[in-house]
Write an enzyme that holds these catalytic residues in place. Structure first.
Site, PDB file in Angstrom:
ATOM      1  N   ARG A 103      54.447  66.366  18.962  1.00  0.00           N
ATOM      2  CA  ARG A 103      55.569  67.114  18.399  1.00  0.00           C
ATOM      3  C   ARG A 103      56.581  67.423  19.503  1.00  0.00           C
ATOM      4  O   ARG A 103      56.218  67.714  20.642  1.00  0.00           O
ATOM      5  CB  ARG A 103      55.088  68.399  17.716  1.00  0.00           C
ATOM      6  CG  ARG A 103      54.654  69.491  18.656  1.00  0.00           C
ATOM      7  CD  ARG A 103      54.169  70.716  17.909  1.00  0.00           C
ATOM      8  NE  ARG A 103      53.881  71.797  18.845  1.00  0.00           N
ATOM      9  CZ  ARG A 103      53.061  72.805  18.576  1.00  0.00           C
ATOM     10  NH1 ARG A 103      52.439  72.871  17.407  1.00  0.00           N
ATOM     11  NH2 ARG A 103      52.864  73.753  19.481  1.00  0.00           N
ATOM     12  N   ASP A 104      57.844  67.360  19.147  1.00  0.00           N
ATOM     13  CA  ASP A 104      58.950  67.635  20.065  1.00  0.00           C
ATOM     14  C   ASP A 104      58.905  66.745  21.308  1.00  0.00           C
ATOM     15  O   ASP A 104      59.535  67.047  22.308  1.00  0.00           O
ATOM     16  CB  ASP A 104      58.961  69.107  20.471  1.00  0.00           C
ATOM     17  CG  ASP A 104      60.298  69.569  21.025  1.00  0.00           C
ATOM     18  OD1 ASP A 104      61.334  69.019  20.588  1.00  0.00           O
ATOM     19  OD2 ASP A 104      60.327  70.456  21.895  1.00  0.00           O
ATOM     20  N   CYS A 105      58.147  65.653  21.252  1.00  0.00           N
ATOM     21  CA  CYS A 105      58.044  64.698  22.368  1.00  0.00           C
ATOM     22  C   CYS A 105      57.790  65.399  23.699  1.00  0.00           C
ATOM     23  O   CYS A 105      58.413  65.085  24.717  1.00  0.00           O
ATOM     24  CB  CYS A 105      59.289  63.828  22.465  1.00  0.00           C
ATOM     25  SG  CYS A 105      58.988  62.273  23.378  1.00  0.00           S
ATOM     26  N   SER A 109      58.817  72.651  22.778  1.00  0.00           N
ATOM     27  CA  SER A 109      57.770  73.063  21.838  1.00  0.00           C
ATOM     28  C   SER A 109      56.633  72.058  21.837  1.00  0.00           C
ATOM     29  O   SER A 109      56.079  71.711  20.796  1.00  0.00           O
ATOM     30  CB  SER A 109      58.359  73.208  20.429  1.00  0.00           C
ATOM     31  OG  SER A 109      59.377  74.182  20.406  1.00  0.00           O
TER      32      SER A 109
END
Length: 508
Positions: A103-105, A109
């Site tokens: 998530r969010d690379c 986050s």
């Protein structure tokens, strides 16, 4: 009613609180759940003065409850507590699920499940916990905007390339994860599911449409837009309509391709809103060429995050010299947008909702300078998700529409005993009309357990969530009048700040 200090002497005469009987009420279709155990209310409990007032102003609105813990059992328990509290309130909760791998690379986050199997088990646990309760789910913000090792619809390789992702399977893994999530959640008829649709300052309409179709939007209720972002109401509602139309053409017309869809980039010019009518006209022409007309009854709908778009997006000062202005990250002087509602007056928009919790930081923004200080603000921003009092002040002060003033006040006093506490609460009606059959909702801030009460109210507790109701001659609160009740509990005295009287926030 005696004050808290006096109540300590009469603990022995308290009556045990008894659970309320189950209700069969259906949630109102136009009322979103205000979570008294949400993060804004928790922030308010630790603040004073204007900062506390701002946090309470935000806390009294319906915003998303984010489920982010990777522990499937805890995530499921969190979701179950919220949907059950909403059912008892006869309202509909907004859950934001945020645990997809990469998530969010790995940015502000970062986190998420470590494998597809782990993620799917996490989703299954939450879907089971929601069960047949009514819920709206915003499924994985940024999950379609940021896909590891993705190539966009025009053949361009994208920037997200985490070192521990497999380039050969990362894209197919992402779509497998989302399609599984849609299927698991939609197995329960009362769950409405929306996929990430990015926003009007990001992907073109055809590109996001292609991704939504690969993520099985056909089985979902639609898509969400502007999550944690600031695109203006005009821009984001136009973008929303175009995606609905592009999806419609791409599914109802056998020869149509998403890549052919008009967007904010063509024939319109994204930076010039006076040209956006050109894209509207292109869709009208495309429908005419296909020999069909838009039919909202079968088209995919959106929910739009209006939590912080009341002043639109931010334009950095000229000549700032910052390598990356990060216009999405804690921009100054923004405002709250349209208040949360499921009654939009638009046949293609299911709700204006607050997915992001206004007042929570976007992260420790540095505008690409590598500094610990945000040069746009002159201070170090709080970490992502932490409360940012300065930003909350701006959002409230610059709100796009008036926030209704409270018509009640609550004064609470608590005495800590050995292993227990005694509280007295006074509720005053400061409005112009009586409040019949009054109901006060609030949350304890830990594992406290209410064990008894005395006079003025009947109290029920379900986990953190507490509801007090008038009894006897105290069932109605007339204008200018008050009711007082007390209770005893086991544990550390709570620091509750947010109280709702019949679903509306009171001043504290």
């Amino acid at each position: 009613m005696a004050p808290a200090a006096a109540l300590a002497t009469v603990v022995g005469s308290f009556l045990l609180a008894t659970p309320a009987s189950a209700t069969s009420h259906e949630p109102a279709p136009d009322r979103l759940f205000v979570n008294v155990a949400g993060t804004a209310g928790s922030a308010a409990a630790k603040l004073t003065g204007q900062a506390r007032s701002d946090a309470l102003t935000i806390a009294g609105q319906a915003y998303g409850t984010w489920i982010t813990t990777g522990d499937a059992s805890k995530a499921a328990a969190n979701a179950k507590a919220v949907v059950k509290a909403a059912r008892k309130d006869h309202s509909v909760p907004l859950l934001v699920l945020y645990n997809i791998p990469f998530r969010d690379c790995a940015q502000y986050s970062a986190g998420g499940a470590t494998s597809t199997a782990e993620y799917e088990a996490w989703i299954d646990a939450i879907a089971k916990a929601i069960g047949n309760e009514k819920a709206i789910v915003a499924l994985e913000p940024d999950s379609l905007g940021i896909i590891p090792f993705n190539t966009d619809i025009n053949g361009n390789a994208e920037w997200c390339k985490p070192s521990d992702a497999d380039p050969a399977t990362a894209v197919s893994d992402r779509y497998e994860q989302l399609t599984h999530a849609v299927k698991a959640l939609k197995a329960h008829k009362n769950t409405k599911v929306y996929l990430d649709g990015t926003h009007s300052g990001w992907l073109g309409v055809g590109d996001i449409t292609d991704r939504l179709m690969k993520a099985d939007v056909a089985e979902a209720d639609g898509f969400f837009l502007n999550a944690s972002n600031y695109e203006s109401q005009f821009r984001i509602t136009e973008y929303s309509r175009w995606i609905s139309q592009c999806l419609d053409l791409s599914t109802r017309v056998s020869w149509w391709q998403p890549a052919w869809c008009a967007s904010q980039y063509y024939p319109a010019t994204a930076s010039d809103e006076s040209t956006w009518h050109l894209t509207d006209e292109k869709y009208a022409a495309d429908y005419a060429s296909a020999g069909i007309a838009p039919d909202p009854s079968v088209m995919k709908k959106s929910i739009i995050d209006t939590s912080r778009n009341g002043q639109g997006s931010w334009t950095p000062p000229a000549g700032n010299g910052w390598p990356d202005p990060q216009v999405w990250c804690n921009p100054p002087d923004r405002g709250l947008g349209v208040l949360p509602t499921l009654s939009t007056g638009d046949s293609l928009i299911d709700g204006f909702v607050w997915i992001k919790v206004p007042g929570e930081s976007d992260g420790q923004c540095d505008r690409g300078t590598g500094s610990a200080v945000d040069p746009a603000r002159g201070v170090a921003d709080p970490a992502a998700g932490a409360w940012f009092a300065d930003m909350a002040r701006e959002l409230v002060a610059n709100a796009a529409q008036p926030i209704p003033a409270p018509t009640c006040t609550v004064k609470a006093s608590t005495t800590q005993l050995r292993g227990a506490f005694v509280s007295a609460i006074t509720v005053k009606n400061t409005g112009a009309t009586a409040v019949p059959a009054w109901r006060l909702q609030y949350a304890l801030d830990g594992t406290q357990r209410i064990t008894g009460l005395r006079g003025g109210a009947a109290i029920t507790q379900h986990g953190q969530y507490v509801t007090a109701r008038g009894v006897g001659r105290d069932t109605t609160i007339r204008p200018g009048h008050s009711v007082t009740f007390g209770y005893v509990g086991v544990g550390t005295a709570p620091t509750t700040a947010l109280y709702l009287l019949d679903g509306k926030a009171c001043a504290a």
